[in-house]
Design an enzyme around this catalytic site. Structure first.
Site, PDB file in Angstrom:
ATOM      1  N   PHE A   1       0.825  -1.217   0.000  1.00  0.00           N
ATOM      2  CA  PHE A   1       0.000   0.000   0.000  1.00  0.00           C
ATOM      3  C   PHE A   1       0.850   1.254   0.000  1.00  0.00           C
ATOM      4  CE2 PHE A   1      -2.296  -3.392   2.287  1.00  0.00           C
ATOM      5  CZ  PHE A   1      -3.250  -3.649   1.335  1.00  0.00           C
TER       6      PHE A   1
ATOM      7  N   ASN B   1      -7.523  -7.506 -16.495  1.00  0.00           N
ATOM      8  CA  ASN B   1      -8.044  -8.732 -15.889  1.00  0.00           C
ATOM      9  C   ASN B   1      -9.243  -8.357 -15.030  1.00  0.00           C
ATOM     10  OD1 ASN B   1      -8.489 -10.832 -13.873  1.00  0.00           O
ATOM     11  ND2 ASN B   1      -6.590 -11.757 -14.638  1.00  0.00           N
TER      12      ASN B   1
ATOM     13  N   GLY C   1      -4.841   0.558  -9.155  1.00  0.00           N
ATOM     14  CA  GLY C   1      -4.422   0.293  -7.779  1.00  0.00           C
ATOM     15  C   GLY C   1      -4.935   1.295  -6.771  1.00  0.00           C
ATOM     16  N   GLU C   2      -5.140   2.522  -7.174  1.00  0.00           N
ATOM     17  CA  GLU C   2      -5.369   3.545  -6.163  1.00  0.00           C
ATOM     18  C   GLU C   2      -6.708   4.257  -6.254  1.00  0.00           C
ATOM     19  OE1 GLU C   2      -1.194   5.243  -5.001  1.00  0.00           O
ATOM     20  OE2 GLU C   2      -1.092   4.345  -6.970  1.00  0.00           O
TER      21      GLU C   2
ATOM     22  N   GLY D   1      -4.651   1.878 -15.135  1.00  0.00           N
ATOM     23  CA  GLY D   1      -4.197   1.675 -13.746  1.00  0.00           C
ATOM     24  C   GLY D   1      -5.360   1.615 -12.777  1.00  0.00           C
TER      25      GLY D   1
ATOM     26  N   ILE E   1       2.833  -7.047  -5.687  1.00  0.00           N
ATOM     27  CA  ILE E   1       2.700  -6.896  -4.229  1.00  0.00           C
ATOM     28  C   ILE E   1       1.368  -7.471  -3.737  1.00  0.00           C
ATOM     29  CG2 ILE E   1       4.233  -4.934  -4.144  1.00  0.00           C
ATOM     30  CD1 ILE E   1       1.793  -3.098  -3.965  1.00  0.00           C
ATOM     31  N   GLY E   2       0.728  -8.240  -4.600  1.00  0.00           N
ATOM     32  CA  GLY E   2      -0.573  -8.807  -4.240  1.00  0.00           C
ATOM     33  C   GLY E   2      -1.682  -8.249  -5.115  1.00  0.00           C
TER      34      GLY E   2
END
Ligand code: MOS
Length: 696
Positions: free
Chosen positions: A239, A589, A662-663, A660, A467-468
Site C-alpha cells: 500500500f 483482468n 491500484g489507487e 491503472g 505486491i498482491g
C-alpha cells in the site's frame, strides 16, 4: 498509438500465483531457507528527541546465543548519510521516539529479543514537538510537493470571486494520521558474501521495487548496483509503505556486516511498524467554494496543511486533485508543512488524492445543499472541457458517465433530496455520492526481455514486483496478446534484480509501465525473429516514450455511491451498500482489477469509520500500535460492496489502452460515506474517522 489486440486481455484469468499463495508454498521475504540464519531484534529510542549518551551492552553480549550488538557508537559506517531517514546508527542523535538506536543479532529470534531488552540506554533528553495542528506559527511552504507538483497555484482573484458569489461554502476539514498495515510486515534477509563471484550483498526484501531498493541502498554501502541483488517474488501487500526502502533495510544490512557472512533475518513486529514503516500524514484542509445561483463554481480555494518530519521532508499533495477536478472561474491551492520530531511520512495508497478528495468532495456535497441541487447534477454542471491544470484535452474523462451509470445501478432516483428524509424505524438511512480521480501515468525506465524456449514457450523477464495486486497475471496476459499466443505459452519471471530493470509498483503505474515494455519487446521480437523463431531467440526492449503523454491529460475517473444506516439511539454507522463505478481504460483482468477496486473502497470505508493513528504529544509516539487499538475494516464492516468498470479504452495512455487500478478505488470513498451519513442524520461531519459521538 497502435493498441494490442485483446484476446487474453480483458478475461478473468485466475491468478497464476493463487495456488502457491493459498497453500503457503509461496515464500515471503522472511521465509527464505538460508543456511545458518541469524536473527535481528532492534533497539528503539524511548525518548522523542535528544541524544544517546551511553549504551550498556555487556549483559546482552554475555547472553548465550548473542552474536553481535550494534550501537550508535560502533555500527559500521555508511558511505552516504544524506537521507535522514535511512542514515541510522551513524551518530547518537535521536530524532523521534521509536528510532533505531541499536540491534542485537542472535542464533534465534527469542534470544535476539531478550538480548535487546537487556541493553540499557542513557539519553540526554531534549524536549520534542509532535503536536500537529493548523494553528502553529512555524508552518512553511516546501519547494514542491510529492510527485513534483508545484506547492501553490493561483488562477484569478479567488477572494473577489468569493465576495461576489451567490452561494459560498467555507469550511475546514481534517483527516487522521493513518498507518499502512499490509498483512506481511516489513521484513528482509541480508547476507554479505565478499570475495566470491557474483553479488557481494544479497537482500530478500518485502518491497514494491527490487531495482529501486538496490539503486538506493547499494551506494549507501559503497557498492556498485551490480554488486547487490534484491529478491522479492512474493510480497504480502505494501500500500505504498514498501515503495521506498526504509530504515529497517539499512539496519539488517549493517548487522549482516557483523556476523561473518551469515544471513541476518529481520521482520518488524506490528508494533514497530507504527514507528518504522510508513504512514499517511494527518491533514487540515481549508476549502472555500463560490458559485453562481446555478451552482457553477466561480471560486475554488483549497489550502492543505500536512505533517512532515525534521529528518526528511515529505509533502503530501492533498490539494493537487482540486487543480483539475472541476471547472472554476478562479482557483487557489496551497500546501503548508508542520515539520515535527516524528518519523517521516511517506506513501500510502493514493497519497494526495485520498485526503484531498475527502475534503473536496464533502465540500462539493455542502455546495450542492447550499445551491439546492442534486449532488450529481452539481458535479456535472462543473465538468471542465479541458484539464484546468494544463489546458490539455482529456484523453477520456467520463466522470459524467460514471456518475450517471452509478446513479442508475444504485437507485439514486429514489433518494429523497432532503437530509434525514430516509429515516425509518431505529435506523436512519441516507445515500451519498463522491467523485474519484487518479493520474494515469507511465514511468520510463523498465526493460523486458523475451526468450523463445525449445519447448515452445516464451520466457518473459522483467524485474517488477507483484505486491498482491495480480500484476504477475496481468503482465502474462499482456505478453500473450503482444506475442499472439495463449496464456500458458508465457512463463513470466519477476521480482529479482537479476532480471531487467523495472520501476517501482507505485502510483498505479506498474501495469502501464511494465506492460508497455513487454509490448515493445514482443513487437521487437516479432520484427527480429518472426512468428517461427529458433529456440534461444531473444530480444529486449524498454518502455517507449509516449508522445501522447504531453498532449493529453491522462487521468482515471470514478464515482462512489454509499447507503449508510445510522442507529437512532447508539449512532452506530453501517455502510450497508457501496458501489463504485470507474472509467480506467481497458481492464486487463476483470477479476484482479475488481479486487483492486474493492480493496481500495474497503480501505476508504476504513478511513471513514476506523483508521486513526493517535500520537500522544507528551511521549511523542503513536500509541495505537496494534490492530486491537488501530482499527481497520473487517468483514463485519463490509456488507454489500461492488465495483464496476465502464467499457473503456484509452488509446493515448499505453499500448494496452489501460490506465491503472491500484489507487482510484480509495479516492473519494470516505467522502461518499460522510455524505451518506449527513443525508441519513442531518449531521455534517468534516473529519475522518467519523465516530459515534460526532453524531450526537
Ligand atoms: Mo502507491 S501509495 O503509489 O505504492
Amino acid at each position: 498509438m497502435t493498441l494490442v489486440d485483446p484476446k487474453v486481455i480483458g478475461t478473468s484469468a485466475e491468478r497464476l500465483d493463487a495456488h502457491d499463495k493459498v497453500t503457503g508454498s509461496a515464500l515471503y521475504a522472511f521465509e527464505y531457507p538460508v543456511e545458518q540464519p541469524t536473527y535481528l531484534h532492534p533497539i528503539l529510542s524511548t525518548i522523542g528527541r535528544g541524544r544517546v549518551r551511553a549504551m550498556h551492552t555487556a549483559d546482552a553480549e554475555a547472553l548465550d546465543g548473542v552474536l553481535a550488538v550494534l550501537t550508535v557508537f560502533d555500527a559500521p559506517r555508511l558511505a552516504d548519510t544524506s537521507d535522514g531517514e535511512l542514515a541510522i546508527l551513524q551518530d547518537p542523535e535521536v530524532h523521534f521516539r521509536g528510532q533505531f538506536v541499536g540491534a542485537v543479532v542472535a542464533e534465534t529470534p527469542e534470544v535476539a529479543r531478550h538480548g535487546a531488552s537487556l541493553v540499557r540506554v542513557d539519553y540526554d533528553v531534549e524536549s520534542h514537538d509532535t503536536d500537529f495542528h493548523s494553528g502553529r506559527d512555524d508552518l512553511y511552504a516546501p519547494e514542491d510537493v510529492n510527485a513534483g507538483f508545484p506547492t501553490d497555484t493561483e488562477d484569478g482573484d479567488v477572494d473577489a470571486a468569493l465576495a461576489a458569489a451567490a452561494v459560498t461554502v467555507d469550511q475546514v476539514y481534517s483527516t487522521a494520521m493513518e498507518h499502512n498495515n499490509p498483512m506481511e510486515p516489513h521484513a528482509a534477509i541480508a547476507r554479505w558474501t565478499p570475495g566470491g563471484s557474483g553479488p557481494v550483498l544479497t537482500l530478500h526484501d518485502s518491497t514494491q521495487g527490487v531495482h529501486s531498493v538496490r539503486q538506493t541502498l547499494a551506494p549507501m554501502f559503497g557498492l556498485e548496483v551490480e554488486q547487490m541483488r534484491v529478491i522479492a517474488p512474493y510480497v504480502g501487500g505494501g500500500f505504498g509503505s514498501k515503495g521506498l526502502p526504509h530504515a529497517h533495510d539499512v539496519l539488517v544490512v549493517l548487522a549482516a556486516q557483523r556476523v561473518d557472512g551469515r544471513p541476518v533475518k529481520f521482520a518488524l513486529t506490528r508494533q514497530q511498524m507504527f514507528a518504522l514503516s510508513a504512514y499517511r500524514t494527518p491533514t487540515v484542509q481549508h476549502i472555500r467554494l463560490g458559485a453562481d445561483a446555478d451552482g457553477r463554481l466561480t471560486a475554488l480555494s483549497h489550502e492543505a496543511i500536512v505533517q512532515s518530519a525534521k529528518i526528511k521532508e515529505f509533502a503530501e499533495q492533498a490539494a493537487v486533485p482540486s487543480r483539475l477536478m472541476y471547472s472554476a472561474g478562479t482557483r487557489y491551492t496551497t500546501h503548508r508543512l508542520a515539520s515535527l520530531d516524528v518519523p517521516a511520512p511517506s506513501w500510502m495508497r493514493a497519497p494526495g488524492e485520498t485526503p484531498g478528495m475527502f475534503a473536496a468532495e464533502v465540500a462539493m456535497d455542502e455546495l450542492a445543499e447550499a445551491c439546492g441541487l442534486d449532488p450529481i447534477e452539481l458535479r456535472i454542471r462543473n465538468e471542465p472541457d479541458v484539464d484546468p491544470s494544463t489546458g490539455r484535452p482529456w484523453s477520456g474523462r467520463r466522470l459524467t458517465d460514471c456518475l450517471r451509470e452509478g446513479a442508475r445501478r444504485f437507485g439514486w432516483a429514489d433518494r429523497d433530496a432532503t437530509a434525514r428524509a430516509g429515516s425509518d424505524s431505529e435506523w436512519q438511512v441516507g445515500m451519498g455520492v463522491a467523485s474519484a480521480t487518479y493520474p494515469a501515468n507511465t514511468s520510463p525506465g523498465s526493460v523486458a526481455r523475451i526468450v523463445y524456449e525449445s519447448d515452445g514457450t516464451y520466457t518473459v523477464q522483467i524485474g517488477s514486483v507483484d505486491i498482491g495486486t495480480g500484476a504477475w497475471t496481468a503482465l502474462t496476459q499482456i505478453a500473450a496478446d503482444a506475442l499472439g499466443c495463449p496464456l500458458d505459452a508465457i512463463v513470466l519471471q519477476i521480482g529479482d534484480t537479476n532480471l531487467p530493470s523495472a520501476t517501482v509498483a507505485g502510483g498505479s503505474t506498474g501495469t502501464s509501465s511494465w506492460g508497455s515494455a513487454i509490448v515493445a519487446a514482443a513487437r521487437a521480437f516479432r520484427d527480429q525473429h518472426g512468428t517461427s523463431p529458433a529456440p534461444g531467440a531473444a530480444t529486449s526492449a524498454g518502455t517507449p516514450d509516449n508522445p501522447d503523454a504531453d498532449k493529453f491529460a491522462l487521468h482515471s475517473f470514478g464515482a462512489h455511491f454509499v447507503e449508510a444506516h445510522v442507529h437512532r439511539d447508539t449512532c452506530e454507522i453501517r455502510v450497508e451498500r457501496m458501489l463504485g463505478v470507474f472509467a480506467i481504460g481497458r481492464v486487463i483482468n476483470t477479476r484482479t482489477v475488481r479486487s483492486q477496486l474493492l480493496g481500495g473502497m474497503t480501505m476508504g470505508i476504513s478511513m471513514a469509520l476506523h483508521e486513526s493513528s493517535v500520537n500522544d504529544p507528551r511521549f511523542g509516539h503513536v500509541v495505537t500500535q496494534d490492530l486491537a487499538s488501530y482499527h481497520v475494516s473487517t468483514h463485519a464492516d463490509i456488507r454489500y460492496l461492488d465495483a464496476v468498470c465502464l467499457d473503456d479504452v484509452d488509446e493515448h495512455a499505453n499500448p494496452m489502452g489501460s490506465k491503472g487500478a491500484g489507487e482510484i478505488g480509495i479516492v473519494g470513498a470516505a467522502a461518499a460515506v460522510a455524505n451518506a451519513v449527513r443525508h441519513a442524520t442531518g449531521v455534517r461531519v468534516r473529519k475522518v474517522p467519523i465516530h459515534l459521538d460526532d453524531l450526537l
